[in-house]
Design a protein around this motif. Sequence first.
Motif, PDB file in Angstrom:
ATOM      1  N   ALA A  79       0.827  -1.208   0.000  1.00 26.43           N
ATOM      2  CA  ALA A  79       0.000   0.000   0.000  1.00 26.43           C
ATOM      3  C   ALA A  79       0.863   1.260   0.000  1.00 26.43           C
ATOM      4  CB  ALA A  79      -0.932  -0.005   1.208  1.00 26.43           C
ATOM      5  N   ALA A  80       2.004   1.196   0.708  1.00 28.57           N
ATOM      6  CA  ALA A  80       2.897   2.356   0.764  1.00 28.57           C
ATOM      7  C   ALA A  80       3.478   2.686  -0.604  1.00 28.57           C
ATOM      8  CB  ALA A  80       4.032   2.096   1.756  1.00 28.57           C
ATOM      9  N   MET A  81       3.532   1.705  -1.499  1.00 30.70           N
ATOM     10  CA  MET A  81       4.027   1.950  -2.845  1.00 30.70           C
ATOM     11  C   MET A  81       2.906   2.365  -3.798  1.00 30.70           C
ATOM     12  SD  MET A  81       6.642  -1.302  -3.062  1.00 30.70           S
ATOM     13  CE  MET A  81       7.586  -0.784  -4.476  1.00 30.70           C
ATOM     14  N   ILE A  82       1.702   1.863  -3.538  1.00 33.00           N
ATOM     15  CA  ILE A  82       0.575   2.155  -4.420  1.00 33.00           C
ATOM     16  C   ILE A  82       0.077   3.588  -4.252  1.00 33.00           C
ATOM     17  CG2 ILE A  82      -1.861   1.613  -4.854  1.00 33.00           C
ATOM     18  CD1 ILE A  82      -1.191  -1.317  -4.334  1.00 33.00           C
ATOM     19  N   ILE A  83      -0.037   4.047  -3.009  1.00 31.16           N
ATOM     20  CA  ILE A  83      -0.627   5.370  -2.730  1.00 31.16           C
ATOM     21  C   ILE A  83       0.074   6.505  -3.481  1.00 31.16           C
ATOM     22  CG2 ILE A  83      -0.942   7.106  -0.911  1.00 31.16           C
ATOM     23  CD1 ILE A  83      -1.707   4.780   0.956  1.00 31.16           C
ATOM     24  N   PRO A  84       1.399   6.627  -3.395  1.00 30.86           N
ATOM     25  CA  PRO A  84       2.037   7.740  -4.127  1.00 30.86           C
ATOM     26  C   PRO A  84       1.953   7.576  -5.634  1.00 30.86           C
ATOM     27  CG  PRO A  84       3.695   6.294  -3.203  1.00 30.86           C
ATOM     28  CD  PRO A  84       2.388   5.861  -2.617  1.00 30.86           C
ATOM     29  N   SER A  85       1.933   6.333  -6.108  1.00 31.69           N
ATOM     30  CA  SER A  85       1.865   6.108  -7.547  1.00 31.69           C
ATOM     31  C   SER A  85       0.538   6.595  -8.112  1.00 31.69           C
ATOM     32  CB  SER A  85       2.048   4.615  -7.856  1.00 31.69           C
ATOM     33  OG  SER A  85       3.306   4.168  -7.398  1.00 31.69           O
ATOM     34  N   VAL A  86      -0.544   6.218  -7.452  1.00 33.33           N
ATOM     35  CA  VAL A  86      -1.864   6.656  -7.899  1.00 33.33           C
ATOM     36  C   VAL A  86      -1.993   8.172  -7.774  1.00 33.33           C
ATOM     37  CG1 VAL A  86      -4.342   6.522  -7.426  1.00 33.33           C
ATOM     38  CG2 VAL A  86      -2.942   4.447  -7.343  1.00 33.33           C
ATOM     39  N   GLY A  87      -1.495   8.718  -6.667  1.00 29.41           N
ATOM     40  CA  GLY A  87      -1.546  10.163  -6.466  1.00 29.41           C
ATOM     41  C   GLY A  87      -0.794  10.919  -7.543  1.00 29.41           C
ATOM     42  N   ASN A  88       0.365  10.395  -7.935  1.00 30.36           N
ATOM     43  CA  ASN A  88       1.171  11.053  -8.962  1.00 30.36           C
ATOM     44  C   ASN A  88       0.452  11.093 -10.306  1.00 30.36           C
ATOM     45  OD1 ASN A  88       3.539  12.236 -10.112  1.00 30.36           O
ATOM     46  ND2 ASN A  88       4.140  10.229 -10.870  1.00 30.36           N
ATOM     47  N   LEU A  89      -0.194   9.988 -10.674  1.00 21.56           N
ATOM     48  CA  LEU A  89      -0.877   9.937 -11.959  1.00 21.56           C
ATOM     49  C   LEU A  89      -2.072  10.886 -11.997  1.00 21.56           C
ATOM     50  CD1 LEU A  89      -0.757   6.119 -12.758  1.00 21.56           C
ATOM     51  CD2 LEU A  89       0.715   7.942 -13.621  1.00 21.56           C
TER      52      LEU A  89
END
Length: 450
Positions: A170-180
């Motif tokens: 989850a710690a890797m998914i959250i910033p990725s989705v936020g960035n997109l």
Amino acid sequence: MARIDSAALGNRPISRLLIQQAAPASVGILVMSLNILIDTIFVGNWIGPTAIAAINVVLPVSFFIAALGMAIGIGGSSIISRALGAEQQDRALKTFGNQITLTLLLTITMVVVGLVFINDLIPAFGGKGDIFDPAKVYYRVVLYGVPFLALCMMGNSVIRAEGKPNFAMAAMIIPSVGNLILDYFLIYKLEMGMLGAAWATTASYVFCLGYVVWFFLSKNSELKISWPHFGFDWPILKEISSLGFVTLARQAVVSITYLLMNNILFDLGGEDSVTVYAIIGRMLMFALFPVLGVTQGFLPIAGFNYGAKKYARVRKSINTAILYAVILGLLVFTGIMSFAEEIVKIFTDNATIIAETPDAMRWVFAATPIIALQLIGAAYFQAVGKAVPAFLLTLSRQGFFFIPLVLILPRFYGEIGVWISFPIADFLSTVVTGYFLNREIRKSLKTETA
């Protein structure tokens, strides 16, 4: 999200445990890689191919500073995994506190240095000609967010060391989705160009750190540190540094590789050749996600069981991880070889880049099926706290083989010499790692402990 106690690392079946650890790691790496991939597609289509090259120039600097956090995280997590396996809770807590202090101290210092020498670093990493101005815009803003990213990378490794792979994912998914999401609004809707891309990336790092802090303050974490744990414990600090130096050295070599590649390719083919490498670099980050996920899942299992002296389980984890990673590597290899042209067309409609990139990409991925052994072998030595062999094997692929090859072969074969350096280096480093891993298993993992 199911809660897994760290003790499960020492008693659950290895195959099942590796899947439980590797699957979330793979998903997290996949989402993070997709973020980088889609971000590159957005930039290429909404700003232009030169913008792709500009981001590629900035990556070595920002990645190296972020790698300080990753290095401290992995180095300290090796200690934490073994401490939890040996039921040394206070040692685990002290290690975590020292990780936080060290990460903040080093990354903030590096950011200041990076900003002071901004006009020297960008050209040195290939930001020349039309690439310089957009690279400088992106570099400055992204550098502000790098301490947040470093803390996230450090925290993510510790979460995984606790045996909590779903939270690490989850710690890797959250910033990725936020960035997109921010990319869409800042680049496409508000037409902020490179500045929008930079702020989207920096804001995503802040989102990630917010989640990591929440995890450690919540009941999900076993590591409840207090102020005394933040003070430096020099023996622990020395061990964190020696083990973390392996990761830092690897990332330093990656940064040097980017520097060399950007400059060599710029001299051979100008901005277009740098863009070709940028696209291939994104695919290296993206396509190898399942193999890297297995490697990440393997680390806490090997470290915990080595600390608990359950050597039979360590051997089983090595064999299982290599098997899974080889199978996944074969699938990646097949996909790249079959669909290289279609992949390149996603990034750009530039005819020159579309013509040059597919064959180069096939050369770069040619040794993918065997690289799993090199990654797992080097990771094993780091997991069990053997810093010197971990350091040497980690550097063997790019430092000892690739960099000399890429400096020599283009002199005789031109640009094709750059691309064939990749599989040759992969093959040589795999042979060396296989030899030392086999010797280690025979020498140090003979005792059968339940």
